[in-house]
Design an enzyme around this catalytic site. Sequence first.
Site, short mmCIF file in Angstrom:
data_model
loop_
_atom_site.label_atom_id
_atom_site.label_comp_id
_atom_site.label_asym_id
_atom_site.label_seq_id
_atom_site.Cartn_x
_atom_site.Cartn_y
_atom_site.Cartn_z
N GLY A 143 31.50 13.05 -19.38
CA GLY A 143 32.73 12.29 -19.57
C GLY A 143 33.62 12.16 -18.35
CB SER A 144 33.20 12.53 -14.70
OG SER A 144 32.21 11.63 -14.28
NE ARG A 171 17.61 0.48 -32.10
CZ ARG A 171 17.60 -0.60 -31.33
NH1 ARG A 171 18.56 -0.75 -30.42
NH2 ARG A 171 16.67 -1.50 -31.43
CG HIS A 226 23.05 1.36 -14.25
ND1 HIS A 226 22.34 2.18 -15.13
CD2 HIS A 226 22.23 1.16 -13.19
CE1 HIS A 226 21.16 2.44 -14.62
NE2 HIS A 226 21.05 1.85 -13.45
#
Length: 228
Positions: A25-26, A79, A123
């Site tokens: 979670g940075s 899903r 990303h």
Amino acid sequence: MPGASTWPGDAMAKKRVAVLISGRGSNMASLIEAAKAPDYPAEIALVLSNRPDAPGLELARKADVPTAVVDHRPHGKDRAAFERMLQHALDEHRVELICLAGFMRLFTREFVLRWHGRMLNIHPSLLPSFPGLDPHGQALRAGVKISGATVHFVIPETDAGPIIAQGEVPVLAGDTPDTLAARVLTVEHRIYPLALKLVVQGRVQMVDGRSIVDGGPASDGFLMMPRD
Ligand code: GRF
């Protein structure tokens, strides 16, 4: 006039953003930090994890940000069932925009299209190079001299979609995937809050599968390697 008043904050209401995480979670923390600024146009209304033990949840709680867990495991390969629970949590918190930040689940096409133009991802490579797993290993094996990070709108294809912001870092002799990841991460923490701000301010248009950003460059601090 009684009954006709408008809440003064309406015109400038901050966009309600959910950050979806699976781990550390940075990037989430960098978005929470940026959103503390009074003039930042978004608020982090929810941090949601598919893993109950994600360390980022504790960081969010400490920052007084509402959290939720939607565990994917009870849903197995279904899903759509997982996404129904996810959507329920997002609705409950009146979320308008999603930021994926190390969220390690793939979505159905239906879910992605439902959030089209309202879901961002980060990303750690200069997309379209090195999508998918182990981007830093891919970069090192390819011998690139520059790597970086990309914030993009999410489309059904993984790690693709109109690019909103990119930041670059040098690849240095002796780099390992870990040292490169750490360098790229510093750039991630700068470009994600910037990209979210641009989107929320309505300064990013999607045209022919690309993002057009008005009002100047999408990121600063460019670095070209090697230098002459
Ligand atoms: C980041 O490198 C992000 O780009 C990738 O997953 C990592 C998550 O790190 N999608 P963190 O949880 O934000 O620290």
